[in-house]
Design a protein around this motif. Sequence first.
Motif, PDB file in Angstrom:
ATOM      1  N   GLU A  32       8.054  -5.936  -6.775  1.00  0.00           N
ATOM      2  CA  GLU A  32       7.871  -5.206  -7.947  1.00  0.00           C
ATOM      3  C   GLU A  32       7.428  -3.644  -7.540  1.00  0.00           C
ATOM      4  O   GLU A  32       7.367  -2.847  -8.358  1.00  0.00           O
ATOM      5  N   GLY A  33       6.948  -3.505  -6.364  1.00  0.00           N
ATOM      6  CA  GLY A  33       6.286  -2.224  -5.736  1.00  0.00           C
ATOM      7  C   GLY A  33       5.039  -1.945  -6.680  1.00  0.00           C
ATOM      8  O   GLY A  33       4.885  -0.717  -6.472  1.00  0.00           O
ATOM      9  N   LYS A  34       4.278  -2.788  -6.731  1.00  0.00           N
ATOM     10  CA  LYS A  34       3.098  -2.860  -7.773  1.00  0.00           C
ATOM     11  C   LYS A  34       2.289  -3.904  -7.597  1.00  0.00           C
ATOM     12  O   LYS A  34       2.720  -4.772  -7.107  1.00  0.00           O
ATOM     13  N   ALA A  35       0.825  -3.788  -7.879  1.00  0.00           N
ATOM     14  CA  ALA A  35       0.196  -5.025  -8.229  1.00  0.00           C
ATOM     15  C   ALA A  35       0.191  -5.580  -9.534  1.00  0.00           C
ATOM     16  O   ALA A  35       0.512  -4.800 -10.616  1.00  0.00           O
ATOM     17  N   LYS A  40      -9.224   1.627   3.244  1.00  0.00           N
ATOM     18  CA  LYS A  40     -10.161   1.882   1.946  1.00  0.00           C
ATOM     19  C   LYS A  40      -9.493   1.242   0.801  1.00  0.00           C
ATOM     20  O   LYS A  40     -10.304   0.625   0.092  1.00  0.00           O
ATOM     21  N   TYR A  41      -8.213   1.059   0.556  1.00  0.00           N
ATOM     22  CA  TYR A  41      -7.681   0.344  -0.449  1.00  0.00           C
ATOM     23  C   TYR A  41      -7.888  -0.956  -0.606  1.00  0.00           C
ATOM     24  O   TYR A  41      -8.344  -1.529  -1.692  1.00  0.00           O
ATOM     25  N   PHE A  42      -7.911  -1.721   0.401  1.00  0.00           N
ATOM     26  CA  PHE A  42      -7.963  -3.124   0.503  1.00  0.00           C
ATOM     27  C   PHE A  42      -9.697  -3.424   0.618  1.00  0.00           C
ATOM     28  O   PHE A  42     -10.320  -4.568   0.458  1.00  0.00           O
ATOM     29  N   ALA A  43     -10.615  -2.374   1.016  1.00  0.00           N
ATOM     30  CA  ALA A  43     -11.884  -2.687   1.178  1.00  0.00           C
ATOM     31  C   ALA A  43     -12.687  -2.420  -0.211  1.00  0.00           C
ATOM     32  O   ALA A  43     -13.502  -3.205  -0.525  1.00  0.00           O
ATOM     33  N   ILE A  44     -12.142  -1.445  -0.974  1.00  0.00           N
ATOM     34  CA  ILE A  44     -12.799  -1.139  -2.224  1.00  0.00           C
ATOM     35  C   ILE A  44     -12.310  -0.945  -3.325  1.00  0.00           C
ATOM     36  O   ILE A  44     -12.666  -0.934  -4.587  1.00  0.00           O
ATOM     37  N   TYR A  65       0.787  -1.140  -0.143  1.00  0.00           N
ATOM     38  CA  TYR A  65       0.040  -0.076  -0.104  1.00  0.00           C
ATOM     39  C   TYR A  65       0.777   1.362   0.085  1.00  0.00           C
ATOM     40  O   TYR A  65       0.795   2.118  -0.913  1.00  0.00           O
ATOM     41  N   LEU A  66       2.022   1.289   0.842  1.00  0.00           N
ATOM     42  CA  LEU A  66       2.742   2.524   0.787  1.00  0.00           C
ATOM     43  C   LEU A  66       3.804   2.738  -0.265  1.00  0.00           C
ATOM     44  O   LEU A  66       3.918   3.792  -0.538  1.00  0.00           O
ATOM     45  N   GLN A  67       3.754   1.695  -1.091  1.00  0.00           N
ATOM     46  CA  GLN A  67       4.790   1.564  -2.350  1.00  0.00           C
ATOM     47  C   GLN A  67       3.813   2.191  -3.395  1.00  0.00           C
ATOM     48  O   GLN A  67       4.114   2.724  -4.553  1.00  0.00           O
ATOM     49  N   THR A  68       2.197   1.988  -3.531  1.00  0.00           N
ATOM     50  CA  THR A  68       1.359   2.319  -4.385  1.00  0.00           C
ATOM     51  C   THR A  68       0.616   3.555  -4.595  1.00  0.00           C
ATOM     52  O   THR A  68      -0.156   3.908  -5.297  1.00  0.00           O
ATOM     53  N   LEU A  69       0.936   4.426  -3.577  1.00  0.00           N
ATOM     54  CA  LEU A  69       0.041   5.667  -3.453  1.00  0.00           C
ATOM     55  C   LEU A  69       0.577   6.544  -4.577  1.00  0.00           C
ATOM     56  O   LEU A  69       1.866   6.445  -5.081  1.00  0.00           O
ATOM     57  N   LEU A 120      -2.916   7.861   6.673  1.00  0.00           N
ATOM     58  CA  LEU A 120      -2.537   6.633   5.957  1.00  0.00           C
ATOM     59  C   LEU A 120      -3.414   5.487   6.490  1.00  0.00           C
ATOM     60  O   LEU A 120      -3.581   4.362   5.416  1.00  0.00           O
ATOM     61  N   ILE A 121      -3.586   5.270   7.532  1.00  0.00           N
ATOM     62  CA  ILE A 121      -4.355   4.109   7.953  1.00  0.00           C
ATOM     63  C   ILE A 121      -5.802   4.067   7.475  1.00  0.00           C
ATOM     64  O   ILE A 121      -6.139   3.104   7.072  1.00  0.00           O
ATOM     65  N   VAL A 122      -6.441   5.228   7.302  1.00  0.00           N
ATOM     66  CA  VAL A 122      -7.652   5.320   6.914  1.00  0.00           C
ATOM     67  C   VAL A 122      -7.813   4.704   5.282  1.00  0.00           C
ATOM     68  O   VAL A 122      -8.280   4.086   4.759  1.00  0.00           O
TER      69      VAL A 122
END
Length: 504
Positions: free
Chosen positions: A431-434, A414-418, A358-362, A408-410
């Motif tokens: 790879e630093g990405k999905a 959110k990232y993994f919820a929706i 998550y922190l890599q993909t912001l 960041l925690i919110v």
Amino acid sequence: MFPNSPSLGHSPLHIPSQRPQNQPGEVFRKLLDADPLLQAHITLQKNANLSRMLMSGNVLTMPPASSQQWLYGNRSPLVDTSSLSSPFQNRKRRSDEGNNPHDVKRQRYNSPQQPSPIIHQAVPLKDRHHYSIPGSAGLPLPQVPPNPDVNGQVSSTGDSWLFDHIETTLPVANDKLSQQILELFQACQQQVSDLKKKDVCRAELQREIEQIFPQSRLYLVGSSLNGFGTRSSDADLCLVLKEEPFLMNQRSEATYILGLLQKHFYTRLSYIERPQLIRAKVPIVKFRDKVSGVDFDLNVNNVVGIRNTFLLRSYAYLENRVRPLVLVIKRWASHHGINDASRGTLSSYSLVLMVLHYLQTLPEPVLPSLQKKYPECFSPSMQLQLVHHAPRHVPQYLSKNEVHLGDLIVGFFKYFAIQFDWKNKTISVREGKALQRTDGIEWRNKYICVEEPFDRTNTARAVHEKYKFDMIQEEFMKAWVRLRDNRDLNSVLPLRGIIGMQKR
């Protein structure tokens, strides 16, 4: 810039090519050829019919501990070989059998009754094994001043930096939610003294195991050393049987070796409580050290755990928001029952990788991909005795992202919820990405795909039931909605209760 780059006047760090792997069936032949002591030990166990006992599924359990204060080195006498045909037949009664329950008051570490000081060996001892890096003769490894250990002694191995208190400036917390995250982190984070206690036991076990496997090395791995441990964290140990690890069949060969160690712990080490052999995809011996009160999991030759320990340690101290965020999310997941791979939910390791991803993909990343940026430091073929130096070669990093912990925690929930596409994407910190999910056996028909950064297996394969996946998704959704609406950590965690428990 990588410290060993030619532009700094040093020879580049040479990573030896991966040596050919032995086939699983060759492991015992190579061990027997190399170690006469192991030949004798295994012959003894075969004569005693130990093989049949181990393969039958029997698990030895420790009797209750006595009320005496335990010291390392308090060993039971060697068992007469004639009594080995049954784990209990004709066995001498242990001095700790049938006494008090095992919640024994533990020996204080600075007590004058302690035996001679133990030198910490979290990594291989340089004065016992001499290594050279091909193509870089004379290239000095970084030197650090020695550090006192828990007994006031100084380690001469040059690796005492692993036990240093790393001075990190805490992130700015201008809002309530960020302040709560920092408060929980400061109350729960593992202390240097906690780490040292674990390594004292590891060093003592190293000496014991060398009696059976003289060329072996015992590593402390996992959350205890990677920077994401808490005061109550268990400890993971990896036993490497050779300097250059070979492929081992975990189902049979590793299980047999762990069975030998379980027997040795049970009959010889009175400070080891309840050693149990757990047969799993990666089998372990679980036990409790009575001196430190720490629970341990010991595996054999699962060397990827050594590599990922120091990769995660590098991320942990690269940016000062990483450790508080990971600790709180692990606490949240544990509180809501989705942090237990043995019950079909997420392992702590998978959760850490999810936070890093998550922190890599912001849009403005908080973290880079260290494996892409510094491949010399994190090569999967790097010799094990060099792996622990990787974090010291990673230069200082400054992210342009200045978002506070609360936001960041919110955003994480959110990232993994929706936002994250669970059906088609794989989480890849390497790879630093999905990544687009492939049809390989590790990813096909899996509910959650989290790539292990070195061997590229799926660390979330334990989530194999639809209702468990739905439960995980639901918890992410509830956490996001609650924190988004009220910005209070108490809405997802019993903050006061957790902090109060840590202060007891």
